[in-house]
Design a protein around this motif. Structure first.
Motif, short mmCIF file in Angstrom:
data_model
loop_
_atom_site.label_atom_id
_atom_site.label_comp_id
_atom_site.label_asym_id
_atom_site.label_seq_id
_atom_site.Cartn_x
_atom_site.Cartn_y
_atom_site.Cartn_z
N VAL A 6 21.97 34.55 32.56
CA VAL A 6 23.22 34.31 32.07
C VAL A 6 24.45 35.14 31.99
N TYR A 7 24.05 36.18 31.41
CA TYR A 7 24.93 37.49 31.46
C TYR A 7 25.70 38.00 32.91
N PHE A 8 24.51 37.96 33.72
CA PHE A 8 24.79 38.28 35.10
C PHE A 8 25.89 37.09 35.86
N VAL A 9 25.59 35.95 35.38
CA VAL A 9 26.63 34.72 35.88
C VAL A 9 27.71 34.93 35.26
N ALA A 10 27.90 35.17 34.07
CA ALA A 10 29.28 35.37 33.14
C ALA A 10 29.87 36.69 33.73
N ALA A 11 29.22 37.62 34.00
CA ALA A 11 29.75 38.69 34.78
C ALA A 11 30.42 38.49 35.95
N GLY A 12 29.62 37.69 36.92
CA GLY A 12 30.20 37.03 38.24
C GLY A 12 31.29 36.35 38.13
N ILE A 13 31.52 35.48 37.15
CA ILE A 13 32.59 34.74 36.79
C ILE A 13 33.99 35.68 36.65
N VAL A 14 33.70 36.68 35.85
CA VAL A 14 34.67 37.44 35.52
C VAL A 14 35.17 38.31 36.55
N VAL A 15 34.41 38.82 37.47
CA VAL A 15 34.80 39.70 38.57
C VAL A 15 35.41 38.73 39.68
N ALA A 17 37.16 36.22 39.00
CA ALA A 17 38.51 35.78 38.34
C ALA A 17 39.56 36.83 38.82
N TYR A 18 39.05 37.94 38.06
CA TYR A 18 39.78 39.11 38.50
C TYR A 18 40.06 39.40 40.04
N MET A 19 39.18 39.11 40.96
CA MET A 19 39.53 39.31 42.29
C MET A 19 40.35 38.32 42.94
N ALA A 20 40.30 37.10 42.27
CA ALA A 20 41.22 36.24 42.62
C ALA A 20 42.61 36.37 42.23
#
Length: 61
Positions: A6-15, A17-20
């Motif tokens: 779940v932490y990895f998924v959350a980190a992936g979402i944050v990354v 969003a930043y890249m977008a």
């Protein structure tokens, strides 16, 4: 207790969003530069036409 994935998924979402946001800003800057170049080309063409008309009016007809 939260699973580690779940932490990895959350980190992936944050990354993601930043890249977008980063990519959006870069594209906006490229578009702005392109529009500015097109405007400069247009203004130069108008100046040339203005000079041609002025030279045409001054020559004896």
């Amino acid at each position: 207790m939260i699973p580690i994935w779940v932490y990895f998924v959350a980190a992936g979402i944050v990354v993601s969003a930043y890249m977008a946001v980063k990519t959006g800003r870069e594209e906006k800057q490229v578009e702005h530069d392109s529009i500015e170049r097109e405007g400069e080309i247009y203004m130069k063409r108008l100046e040339r036409e203005k000079e041609v008309r002025k030279a045409g009016q001054q020559s004896p007809g």
